[in-house]
Design a protein around this motif. Structure first.
Motif, PDB file in Angstrom:
ATOM      1  N   SER A  53       2.852  -2.754  19.119  1.00 51.01           N
ATOM      2  CA  SER A  53       3.389  -3.769  18.216  1.00 51.01           C
ATOM      3  C   SER A  53       2.596  -3.911  16.916  1.00 51.01           C
ATOM      4  CB  SER A  53       3.447  -5.124  18.936  1.00 51.01           C
ATOM      5  OG  SER A  53       2.158  -5.486  19.409  1.00 51.01           O
ATOM      6  N   ASP A  54       1.247  -3.814  17.000  1.00 51.00           N
ATOM      7  CA  ASP A  54       0.456  -3.969  15.771  1.00 51.00           C
ATOM      8  C   ASP A  54       0.728  -2.827  14.794  1.00 51.00           C
ATOM      9  OD1 ASP A  54      -0.764  -2.249  17.630  1.00 51.00           O
ATOM     10  OD2 ASP A  54      -2.716  -2.455  16.640  1.00 51.00           O
ATOM     11  N   LEU A  55       0.942  -1.623  15.304  1.00 52.16           N
ATOM     12  CA  LEU A  55       1.231  -0.493  14.422  1.00 52.16           C
ATOM     13  C   LEU A  55       2.680  -0.513  13.963  1.00 52.16           C
ATOM     14  CD1 LEU A  55      -0.676   2.362  16.301  1.00 52.16           C
ATOM     15  CD2 LEU A  55      -1.355   1.210  14.193  1.00 52.16           C
ATOM     16  N   ALA A  56       3.578  -1.045  14.789  1.00 54.34           N
ATOM     17  CA  ALA A  56       4.986  -1.128  14.399  1.00 54.34           C
ATOM     18  C   ALA A  56       5.178  -2.057  13.209  1.00 54.34           C
ATOM     19  CB  ALA A  56       5.831  -1.603  15.575  1.00 54.34           C
ATOM     20  N   GLU A  57       4.255  -3.017  13.029  1.00 52.42           N
ATOM     21  CA  GLU A  57       4.326  -3.938  11.897  1.00 52.42           C
ATOM     22  C   GLU A  57       3.526  -3.442  10.696  1.00 52.42           C
ATOM     23  OE1 GLU A  57       2.920  -7.583  13.490  1.00 52.42           O
ATOM     24  OE2 GLU A  57       4.611  -7.851  14.877  1.00 52.42           O
ATOM     25  N   ASP A  58       2.869  -2.279  10.847  1.00 51.98           N
ATOM     26  CA  ASP A  58       2.029  -1.724   9.778  1.00 51.98           C
ATOM     27  C   ASP A  58       2.878  -0.757   8.953  1.00 51.98           C
ATOM     28  OD1 ASP A  58       0.159  -0.414   8.191  1.00 51.98           O
ATOM     29  OD2 ASP A  58      -1.406  -0.487   9.731  1.00 51.98           O
ATOM     30  N   ARG A  59       3.421  -1.234   7.844  1.00 49.98           N
ATOM     31  CA  ARG A  59       4.307  -0.411   7.023  1.00 49.98           C
ATOM     32  C   ARG A  59       3.591   0.813   6.461  1.00 49.98           C
ATOM     33  NH1 ARG A  59       9.131  -2.554   5.251  1.00 49.98           N
ATOM     34  NH2 ARG A  59       9.591  -4.672   5.966  1.00 49.98           N
ATOM     35  N   GLU A  60       2.317   0.659   6.140  1.00 52.28           N
ATOM     36  CA  GLU A  60       1.561   1.783   5.580  1.00 52.28           C
ATOM     37  C   GLU A  60       1.422   2.898   6.614  1.00 52.28           C
ATOM     38  OE1 GLU A  60      -2.722   2.461   3.317  1.00 52.28           O
ATOM     39  OE2 GLU A  60      -1.832   0.443   3.444  1.00 52.28           O
ATOM     40  N   PHE A  61       1.129   2.522   7.859  1.00 52.17           N
ATOM     41  CA  PHE A  61       1.012   3.508   8.933  1.00 52.17           C
ATOM     42  C   PHE A  61       2.345   4.204   9.179  1.00 52.17           C
ATOM     43  CE2 PHE A  61       1.867   4.241  13.468  1.00 52.17           C
ATOM     44  CZ  PHE A  61       0.965   5.267  13.713  1.00 52.17           C
ATOM     45  N   LEU A  62       3.436   3.415   9.256  1.00 54.70           N
ATOM     46  CA  LEU A  62       4.752   3.997   9.502  1.00 54.70           C
ATOM     47  C   LEU A  62       5.162   4.926   8.366  1.00 54.70           C
ATOM     48  CD1 LEU A  62       6.700   0.922  10.948  1.00 54.70           C
ATOM     49  CD2 LEU A  62       5.676   2.829  12.213  1.00 54.70           C
ATOM     50  N   GLY A  63       4.800   4.554   7.145  1.00 51.25           N
ATOM     51  CA  GLY A  63       5.113   5.411   5.998  1.00 51.25           C
ATOM     52  C   GLY A  63       4.383   6.734   6.069  1.00 51.25           C
ATOM     53  N   ARG A  64       3.105   6.679   6.469  1.00 51.82           N
ATOM     54  CA  ARG A  64       2.346   7.926   6.598  1.00 51.82           C
ATOM     55  C   ARG A  64       2.900   8.786   7.726  1.00 51.82           C
ATOM     56  NH1 ARG A  64      -3.524   4.949   6.010  1.00 51.82           N
ATOM     57  NH2 ARG A  64      -3.577   4.894   3.721  1.00 51.82           N
ATOM     58  N   LEU A  65       3.292   8.136   8.814  1.00 49.60           N
ATOM     59  CA  LEU A  65       3.833   8.872   9.952  1.00 49.60           C
ATOM     60  C   LEU A  65       5.153   9.554   9.569  1.00 49.60           C
ATOM     61  CD1 LEU A  65       3.193   9.426  12.926  1.00 49.60           C
ATOM     62  CD2 LEU A  65       4.597   7.456  13.519  1.00 49.60           C
ATOM     63  N   ALA A  66       5.985   8.857   8.812  1.00 51.17           N
ATOM     64  CA  ALA A  66       7.259   9.436   8.385  1.00 51.17           C
ATOM     65  C   ALA A  66       7.073  10.535   7.349  1.00 51.17           C
ATOM     66  CB  ALA A  66       8.165   8.341   7.815  1.00 51.17           C
ATOM     67  N   SER A  67       5.879  10.631   6.774  1.00 45.40           N
ATOM     68  CA  SER A  67       5.613  11.625   5.726  1.00 45.40           C
ATOM     69  C   SER A  67       4.859  12.842   6.247  1.00 45.40           C
ATOM     70  CB  SER A  67       4.815  10.980   4.579  1.00 45.40           C
ATOM     71  OG  SER A  67       5.530   9.899   4.017  1.00 45.40           O
ATOM     72  N   VAL A  68       4.785  12.994   7.558  1.00 45.48           N
ATOM     73  CA  VAL A  68       4.149  14.192   8.124  1.00 45.48           C
ATOM     74  C   VAL A  68       5.194  15.300   8.156  1.00 45.48           C
ATOM     75  CG1 VAL A  68       2.963  15.184  10.111  1.00 45.48           C
ATOM     76  CG2 VAL A  68       2.602  12.780   9.525  1.00 45.48           C
ATOM     77  N   PHE A  69       4.962  16.354   7.363  1.00 47.82           N
ATOM     78  CA  PHE A  69       5.898  17.471   7.269  1.00 47.82           C
ATOM     79  C   PHE A  69       5.185  18.770   7.624  1.00 47.82           C
ATOM     80  CE2 PHE A  69       7.427  14.312   4.227  1.00 47.82           C
ATOM     81  CZ  PHE A  69       8.776  14.236   4.552  1.00 47.82           C
ATOM     82  N   ASP A  70       5.956  19.779   8.040  1.00 46.65           N
ATOM     83  CA  ASP A  70       5.378  21.104   8.191  1.00 46.65           C
ATOM     84  C   ASP A  70       5.443  21.808   6.842  1.00 46.65           C
ATOM     85  OD1 ASP A  70       7.951  22.019   7.819  1.00 46.65           O
ATOM     86  OD2 ASP A  70       8.228  22.777   9.847  1.00 46.65           O
ATOM     87  N   LYS A  71       5.045  23.079   6.804  1.00 47.52           N
ATOM     88  CA  LYS A  71       4.926  23.758   5.505  1.00 47.52           C
ATOM     89  C   LYS A  71       6.277  24.019   4.852  1.00 47.52           C
ATOM     90  CE  LYS A  71       4.871  28.592   7.020  1.00 47.52           C
ATOM     91  NZ  LYS A  71       4.120  29.850   6.958  1.00 47.52           N
ATOM     92  N   ARG A  72       7.358  23.944   5.631  1.00 47.83           N
ATOM     93  CA  ARG A  72       8.686  24.132   5.059  1.00 47.83           C
ATOM     94  C   ARG A  72       9.346  22.816   4.672  1.00 47.83           C
ATOM     95  NH1 ARG A  72      11.538  28.974   8.611  1.00 47.83           N
ATOM     96  NH2 ARG A  72       9.938  30.550   8.224  1.00 47.83           N
ATOM     97  N   GLY A  73       8.575  21.733   4.738  1.00 52.47           N
ATOM     98  CA  GLY A  73       9.107  20.440   4.334  1.00 52.47           C
ATOM     99  C   GLY A  73       9.934  19.744   5.376  1.00 52.47           C
ATOM    100  N   ARG A  74       9.834  20.189   6.644  1.00 54.29           N
ATOM    101  CA  ARG A  74      10.592  19.547   7.719  1.00 54.29           C
ATOM    102  C   ARG A  74       9.758  18.466   8.374  1.00 54.29           C
ATOM    103  NH1 ARG A  74      12.369  25.286  10.198  1.00 54.29           N
ATOM    104  NH2 ARG A  74      10.093  25.420  10.126  1.00 54.29           N
ATOM    105  N   ARG A  75      10.388  17.306   8.603  1.00 53.85           N
ATOM    106  CA  ARG A  75       9.670  16.166   9.171  1.00 53.85           C
ATOM    107  C   ARG A  75       9.279  16.456  10.618  1.00 53.85           C
ATOM    108  NH1 ARG A  75      13.017  12.580   7.836  1.00 53.85           N
ATOM    109  NH2 ARG A  75      11.951  11.773   6.003  1.00 53.85           N
ATOM    110  N   VAL A  76       8.065  16.048  10.983  1.00 52.80           N
ATOM    111  CA  VAL A  76       7.556  16.295  12.329  1.00 52.80           C
ATOM    112  C   VAL A  76       7.993  15.183  13.287  1.00 52.80           C
ATOM    113  CG1 VAL A  76       5.456  16.497  13.724  1.00 52.80           C
ATOM    114  CG2 VAL A  76       5.611  17.656  11.518  1.00 52.80           C
ATOM    115  N   PHE A  77       7.998  13.914  12.802  1.00 47.37           N
ATOM    116  CA  PHE A  77       8.322  12.776  13.667  1.00 47.37           C
ATOM    117  C   PHE A  77       9.570  12.054  13.182  1.00 47.37           C
ATOM    118  CE2 PHE A  77       3.712  13.243  14.197  1.00 47.37           C
ATOM    119  CZ  PHE A  77       3.608  13.277  15.581  1.00 47.37           C
ATOM    120  N   ASP A  78      10.385  11.607  14.129  1.00 52.53           N
ATOM    121  CA  ASP A  78      11.495  10.696  13.834  1.00 52.53           C
ATOM    122  C   ASP A  78      11.073   9.276  14.186  1.00 52.53           C
ATOM    123  OD1 ASP A  78      13.404  12.504  12.916  1.00 52.53           O
ATOM    124  OD2 ASP A  78      14.042  13.021  14.950  1.00 52.53           O
TER     125      ASP A  78
END
Length: 453
Positions: free
Chosen positions: A22-47
């Motif tokens: 819950s504490d991380l679910a409310e952390d917009r900065e963390f969620l933004g970084r998690l959504a910005s993890v891409f592989d070298k071809r620009g494909r997102r790693v996490f949904d």
């Protein structure tokens, strides 16, 4: 030094959703970084998935490994994505894909061995891979790296090398004091072999150093190797060099260098970098991971290549399996060629394509259904491939949902055929004889025989 136990961990399995604390679910900065993890071809790693009850879930897309993401307070959150098929099976698939023979399969498996009882992807990536790499690297620092010979031509009254008769007359008469042209041979460690290994050191040191600290793996040996060689990532462009070609050039009397080169090849692939980047070019998320889609694709293709070779010998069928060329077939040919069709598998008989296939690392109950249980997109893709390559048969290969290996044939509206293949990787053959008795070999050989009939 921070250890993994001192940071927050989120452990999940591939294809499965995991509720974010819950504490991380409310952390917009963390969620933004998690959504910005891409592989070298620009494909997102996490949904990121917002549940009906307001909670946030995450799911990894075809990747297993370790990812370190900082929250808004600068603390490390380590996400560990475990495989469904088991770490031992992944080790065998890695060895099978990398090796040129079954002897090498056993050697690579031994290199990636883990302590007894440790069955986490963390142990494979950090303990198995990094421990083996740093051990071999330490040996190289003590006993020497690869040396290659170079030759230079000099002119002097004193002969210090092999006389070059082709220019002897010119050098004798060109100055008052007669000079002799000769060739000197010397050995250097400044070569593509060592630079390929040092590229891996650099990428690991810069791209995953935070993970090594978290896991309490000593990175001093990496730094020492880079400093002793005065390494520069721009010295060679070693990114597109074939590891198999480099292995052939390695000294036979130094087996630790062969191991080191193999491990360097795996590290470069796991860090998803084609070649070492410029300093400061790494993404902000340290990660060490395996692209399971690539691993499964290479495994399926290599298994079919071996079976095709066996059919050529045993059945006298001139069959071959390969990957399509990048610009081999185009869907659009006028006014200019574009939209190239690149299936993962091309099956040829007498040099002519007869079937094409695509490998999908996803759990699909019935690809012909719509919605999350199906894969209509994959079916449409193979249908396009069939027509673009002008063949009568196509196949889709998936990991098995029901832990069984089989295939089914479907007749399409234009009388062409679609084969849906499901593979369950639960055997780890150590010899070709063991591979021949495996379920995967039997099903794929039956499939290839049906395709050529």
């Amino acid at each position: 030094m921070r250890r993994l136990n001192d940071v927050e961990k989120i452990i999940m399995r591939e294809w499965e959703e995991r509720i974010v604390p819950s504490d991380l679910a409310e952390d917009r900065e963390f969620l933004g970084r998690l959504a910005s993890v891409f592989d070298k071809r620009g494909r997102r790693v996490f949904d990121l998935i917002l549940k009906n009850d307001g909670r946030v879930a995450i799911k990894a897309r075809n990747y297993v490994g370790i990812f370190a993401v900082k929250d808004s307070k600068g603390r490390d959150v380590v996400l560990i994505v475990e495989p469904k098929i088991g770490v031992k099976n992944i080790v065998w698939m890695l060895a099978f894909n990398e090796a040129r023979s079954f002897n090498e399969v056993r050697e690579i498996e031994a290199m990636l061995s883990k302590p007894v009882g440790r069955e986490s992807i963390m142990d494979l990536l950090i303990i198995g891979l990094i421990r083996s790499f740093t051990e071999r690297l330490s040996q190289a620092l003590v006993y020497g790296f690869a040396e290659t010979s170079l030759a230079s031509v000099e002119e002097s009254p004193v002969i210090r090398g092999r006389i070059l008769s082709s220019v002897l007359l010119r050098t004798l008469l060109s100055s008052p004091i007669p000079n002799v042209a000769y060739e000197i041979q010397y050995f250097t460690t400044d070569n593509i072999l060592n630079h390929y290994i040092l590229d891996a050191c650099y990428m690991l040191y810069n791209g995953a150093s935070d993970l090594l600290k978290i896991a309490d793996v000593n990175e001093t040996v990496l730094r020492r190797a880079l400093l002793e060689f005065d390494y520069s990532p721009l010295g060679f462009l070693a990114g597109d060099i074939s590891p198999s070609r480099l292995l052939n050039e390695m000294p036979l009397d130094r087996p630790y260098l062969h191991d080191l080169l193999r491990l360097a090849s795996i590290i470069r692939r796991w860090l998803e970098q084609g070649r070492p980047p410029y300093p400061g070019e790494f993404v902000s998320v340290p990660a060490l991971y395996i692209n399971m889609n690539k691993l499964f694709e290479r495994f399926v293709r290599k298994a079919m290549i071996l079976i095709a070779k066996w059919l050529r010998r045993s059945r006298n069928i001139n069959i071959a399996v390969r990957k399509a060329g990048r610009e081999e077939r185009a869907l659009v040919v006028l006014p200019k060629r574009k939209t190239y069709l690149n299936p993962d598998i091309v099956i040829e008989v007498n040099g002519r394509p007869i079937a094409i296939g695509d490998v999908k690392y996803k759990l699909v109950k019935d690809p012909l259904e719509s919605g999350p249980k199906g894969d209509r997109e994959g079916v449409s893709q193979v249908f396009t491939y069939i027509h673009g390559w002008n063949v009568e048969k196509g196949l889709l290969v998936y990991p098995s949902v029901k832990n069984e290996t089989s295939y089914h044939r479907y007749i399409l509206t234009d009388e062409r055929k679609l084969y849906v293949v499901r593979l369950h990787v639960n055997e780890r053959p150590k010899t070709f004889k063991e591979l021949r008795t495996s379920k995967i070999f039997k099903v794929l050989s039956d499939l290839l025989l049906e395709l050529v009939s």
